[in-house]
Design an enzyme around this catalytic site. Structure first.
Site, PDB file in Angstrom:
ATOM      1  N   LYS A 191       0.156  -9.671  -4.211  1.00 40.02           N
ATOM      2  CA  LYS A 191       1.463 -10.180  -4.643  1.00 40.02           C
ATOM      3  C   LYS A 191       2.554  -9.896  -3.623  1.00 40.02           C
ATOM      4  O   LYS A 191       3.580 -10.566  -3.611  1.00 40.02           O
ATOM      5  CB  LYS A 191       1.848  -9.658  -6.034  1.00 40.02           C
ATOM      6  CG  LYS A 191       1.724  -8.172  -6.268  1.00 40.02           C
ATOM      7  CD  LYS A 191       2.200  -7.828  -7.671  1.00 40.02           C
ATOM      8  CE  LYS A 191       1.141  -7.232  -8.555  1.00 40.02           C
ATOM      9  NZ  LYS A 191       0.666  -5.909  -8.124  1.00 40.02           N
ATOM     10  N   LYS A 239      -1.378   0.153   4.206  1.00 41.34           N
ATOM     11  CA  LYS A 239       0.043  -0.090   3.960  1.00 41.34           C
ATOM     12  C   LYS A 239       0.930   0.490   5.051  1.00 41.34           C
ATOM     13  O   LYS A 239       2.108   0.126   5.150  1.00 41.34           O
ATOM     14  CB  LYS A 239       0.450   0.453   2.578  1.00 41.34           C
ATOM     15  CG  LYS A 239      -0.189  -0.357   1.447  1.00 41.34           C
ATOM     16  CD  LYS A 239       0.636  -0.415   0.189  1.00 41.34           C
ATOM     17  CE  LYS A 239       0.063  -1.507  -0.719  1.00 41.34           C
ATOM     18  NZ  LYS A 239       0.718  -1.700  -1.966  1.00 41.34           N
ATOM     19  N   LYS A 255      -7.235  -9.448   1.304  1.00 39.01           N
ATOM     20  CA  LYS A 255      -7.090  -9.508  -0.155  1.00 39.01           C
ATOM     21  C   LYS A 255      -5.889 -10.369  -0.573  1.00 39.01           C
ATOM     22  O   LYS A 255      -4.837 -10.296   0.067  1.00 39.01           O
ATOM     23  CB  LYS A 255      -6.886  -8.063  -0.655  1.00 39.01           C
ATOM     24  CG  LYS A 255      -6.892  -7.911  -2.145  1.00 39.01           C
ATOM     25  CD  LYS A 255      -6.616  -6.463  -2.566  1.00 39.01           C
ATOM     26  CE  LYS A 255      -5.144  -6.167  -2.672  1.00 39.01           C
ATOM     27  NZ  LYS A 255      -4.803  -5.061  -3.572  1.00 39.01           N
TER      28      LYS A 255
END
Ligand code: AQP
Length: 348
Positions: free
Chosen positions: A210, A123, A207
């Site tokens: 969302k 991230k 992956k």
């Protein structure tokens, strides 16, 4: 790291898991988590499911959207088969035990443990980590608190959460070791099925997420039948037909992803899907996959939108779930305060 001082068998079986309301629910959340949450509930195990809104704000969330997404996720859980009478369903911020225990765990966990987390590295990749929130860094400590506030013995998750679960075990072991008490279970991750890692439809090595900027990369549980069909039609693949054996998918991540999605939706082994479609072109396989996805997902989508018409009822369900969650977590966290040596003399 310290040795385990106990096994989970010494604690009654209790399942905990959560999903961040950081966007709409995806097919990855459904196959990797939600569908399995329902199976665990239906097996008659005590199940506690949480919409982790405090995790969601570790990155910026627009307040009105966060509220909407939390209700939508609750509707998604119920539409997928979570029965709020049999499972405990609530949003994290309504049960203060999570934040309280997370602070204690921030003082148990070590900086080095957090900085080795691949989710933190992913991230912050290509960004200045110094400008990320402290909450994002400490995310796994709050996740350990979510689980251990209920002394949960098992946590069904997707493959991506395996490392965070290991850290939860390390925190439990260190707490038990430091305070010389057999207090927390050493929780087991439950990672099973054909879709423990659903990949992006645009890149089979990434992956499905969302928060991916490309909506084409994922199927949302709110997508209508046409959108689902279009997204599968445009999903990245290679020019080869499907192979005769599962080994033939080894170096074909995009093809493998579609086969795994089919298998998970149809409750089949990926090998059986290959047997059925050996030699098929994607021009045949993709429409079959889209039809299957629409058949499985559209009842959920329809029920979600029906539930979303009554947000007050969703809030009521979440409030009732929070009361039941608090009744389990409050005494556990009160005992933790006692164990660490804090005076609790207020009259309440
Ligand atoms: N692609 C996936 N395949 C299988 N399982 C998945 N899960 C998420 N994506 C996949 C599982 O869903 C549960 C809830 O995850 P989360 O929403 O708390 O966080 P996440 O894993 O970070 O999901 P996202 O979609 O990638 O969210 P953002 O984009 O906000 O970070 C977990 O059990 C997870 O394994």
């Amino acid at each position: 790291m310290s040795e385990p001082v106990q096994t989970p068998q010494t604690f009654p079986t209790r399942i905990f898991s959560g999903i961040q309301p950081s966007g709409g629910l995806t097919l990855g959340n459904y196959l990797g988590a939600l569908k399995r949450f329902v199976q665990k509930q239906d097996e008659g195990i005590e199940t506690v499911y949480c919409l982790v809104d405090m995790h969601a704000i570790t990155v910026w969330q627009d307040p009105a959207r966060l509220r909407q997404q939390t209700r939508e996720a609750a509707a998604g859980f119920i539409a997928a088969g979570i029965d709020p009478k049999r499972s405990i369903l609530f949003n994290q911020s309504q049960v203060t035990a999570h934040a309280e225990l997370a602070w204690i765990f921030n003082c148990v966990a070590r900086m080095g443990w957090m900085s080795r987390m691949t989710q933190w590295k992913d991230k912050t990749a290509g960004k200045n980590a110094e400008t990320e929130s402290l909450g994002l860094f400490a995310y796994p400590s709050l996740m350990a608190a979510d689980i251990l506030a209920y002394k949960a013995t098992h946590v069904p998750v997707g493959e991506d959460q395996k490392q965070h679960l290991e850290l939860c075990r390390d925190i439990a072991m260190k707490f038990n070791h430091d305070y010389k008490i057999n207090f927390f279970p050493i929780t087991e991750p439950v990672i099973e099925g054909a879709a423990t890692r659903v990949m992006s439809l645009r890149d089979g090595t990434k992956k499905m997420s969302k928060s991916d900027p490309s909506d084409q990369s994922r199927i949302n549980l709110t997508d209508d039948a046409d959108t689902i069909a279009k997204k599968f039609r445009k999903a990245k693949t290679d020019p080869e037909p499907l192979p005769d054996t599962i080994d033939g998918l080894k170096d074909r991540p995009d093809a493998r992803n579609l086969v795994n999605i089919y298998a998970a939706l149809a409750d089949m082994a990926p090998e059986a899907v290959i047997t059925q479609y050996a030699g098929a072109q994607f021009g045949t396989f993709k429409p079959a996959l889209a039809d299957l996805a629409v058949a499985k997902l559209s009842p959920i989508t329809t029920e979600m939108s029906r539930l979303m018409q009554d947000p007050a009822e969703i809030d009521r369900i979440l409030g009732e779930g929070a009361d039941r969650a608090d009744a389990i977590a409050r005494p556990i966290v009160d005992q933790v305060y006692d164990i660490v040596g804090m005076i609790r003399s207020r009259h309440v």
